[in-house]
Design a protein around this motif. Structure first.
Motif, PDB file in Angstrom:
ATOM      1  N   TYR A   1      15.114  17.836  34.686  1.00 43.09           N
ATOM      2  CA  TYR A   1      16.223  17.934  33.796  1.00 43.09           C
ATOM      3  C   TYR A   1      17.017  17.187  35.163  1.00 43.09           C
ATOM      4  O   TYR A   1      17.494  16.045  34.844  1.00 43.09           O
ATOM      5  CB  TYR A   1      17.336  18.539  33.079  1.00 43.09           C
TER       6      TYR A   1
ATOM      7  N   LYS B   1      12.846  15.889  32.366  1.00 38.90           N
ATOM      8  CA  LYS B   1      12.649  15.906  30.778  1.00 38.90           C
ATOM      9  C   LYS B   1      13.862  15.018  30.835  1.00 38.90           C
ATOM     10  O   LYS B   1      14.886  14.986  31.094  1.00 38.90           O
ATOM     11  CB  LYS B   1      12.951  17.274  30.536  1.00 38.90           C
TER      12      LYS B   1
ATOM     13  N   GLY C   1      17.892  14.905  28.400  1.00 40.68           N
ATOM     14  CA  GLY C   1      18.433  15.841  28.213  1.00 40.68           C
ATOM     15  C   GLY C   1      18.820  16.031  26.680  1.00 40.68           C
ATOM     16  O   GLY C   1      17.901  15.329  26.303  1.00 40.68           O
ATOM     17  N   LYS C   2      19.962  16.650  26.570  1.00 42.26           N
ATOM     18  CA  LYS C   2      20.194  16.827  24.579  1.00 42.26           C
ATOM     19  C   LYS C   2      20.500  15.096  24.888  1.00 42.26           C
ATOM     20  O   LYS C   2      21.169  14.252  25.232  1.00 42.26           O
ATOM     21  CB  LYS C   2      21.610  17.355  24.742  1.00 42.26           C
ATOM     22  N   ALA C   3      20.351  14.522  23.157  1.00 39.80           N
ATOM     23  CA  ALA C   3      20.314  13.443  22.735  1.00 39.80           C
ATOM     24  C   ALA C   3      22.022  13.425  21.270  1.00 39.80           C
ATOM     25  O   ALA C   3      21.930  14.564  21.729  1.00 39.80           O
ATOM     26  CB  ALA C   3      19.554  12.936  21.709  1.00 39.80           C
ATOM     27  N   GLY C   4      22.263  13.119  22.633  1.00 38.79           N
ATOM     28  CA  GLY C   4      24.166  12.456  21.961  1.00 38.79           C
ATOM     29  C   GLY C   4      23.686  12.024  20.916  1.00 38.79           C
ATOM     30  O   GLY C   4      22.911  11.330  20.406  1.00 38.79           O
ATOM     31  N   LYS C   5      24.844  12.740  19.319  1.00 35.04           N
ATOM     32  CA  LYS C   5      24.746  11.362  18.305  1.00 35.04           C
ATOM     33  C   LYS C   5      25.582  10.463  18.097  1.00 35.04           C
ATOM     34  O   LYS C   5      26.361   9.295  19.395  1.00 35.04           O
ATOM     35  CB  LYS C   5      25.742  12.328  17.572  1.00 35.04           C
TER      36      LYS C   5
END
Length: 178
Positions: free
Chosen positions: A157, A172, A174-178
């Motif tokens: 990451y 990779k 990371g988390k996809a933000g909203k």
């Protein structure tokens, strides 16, 4: 016939190769190494080169032919030039310090990690984030470098950790933000 196995191994004038039965010993300016050739394989020396041959075309003989030639060639290269592996540390606060024949790593743990140099291996710290593992035995150099890399593998990451120089780390998302 094995394409690798049938190639003769060139031996420099500063290197001596002694063959006694299956025992092969190589002495050079940087040190000496020994190797026991597997049973069906024969090793011969003559006029500045070493040749490796096999008695038949059985599967096991074919497998060992190229392997034995490569191992002896690595021994000859090791005692003349040596092998080295450069490693890079990336990450905030990650660093390495040489203390005699040991390395002290700060890798984000609550304690420093100390690595002792095995016999025949030397460490050289070029900067706090770059160091080299070197020696005459290719297998031992690679194994030592792999053990050091295992202390903190590169993170997919952020890319933090210990890696080989030139190694590409697949990153990779990371988390996809909203």
């Amino acid at each position: 016939m094995s394409r690798i196995g049938r190639l003769p191994i060139p031996v420099a004038s500063t290197v001596t190769v002694d063959v006694a039965g299956q025992q092969v010993s190589v002495k050079g300016p940087k040190g000496s190494l020994e190797f026991t050739a597997p049973e069906p394989i024969t090793v011969e020396t003559g006029d500045g080169q070493v040749t490796v041959s096999r008695p038949d075309d059985e599967r096991s003989s074919r497998q060992l032919h190229g392997l034995t030639r490569s191992l002896i060639n690595n021994m000859v290269v090791g005692v003349t030039d040596g092998f080295s592996r450069t490693m890079v540390i990336s990450g905030t606060g990650y660093r390495v310090v040489a203390k005699g024949n040991t390395l002290e790593f700060s890798l984000g743990y609550s304690h420093p990690v100390i690595v002792e140099a095995p016999a025949g291996i030397s460490f050289q710290v070029e900067s706090p984030t770059k160091f080299t593992v070197s020696g005459i035995d290719k297998q031992l150099v690679g194994e030592t470098a792999a053990k050091i890399r295992k202390l903190r593998k590169p993170d997919p990451y952020k890319g933090k950790g210990v890696r080989y120089e030139g190694e590409v780390i697949r990153r990779k998302a990371g988390k996809a933000g909203k």
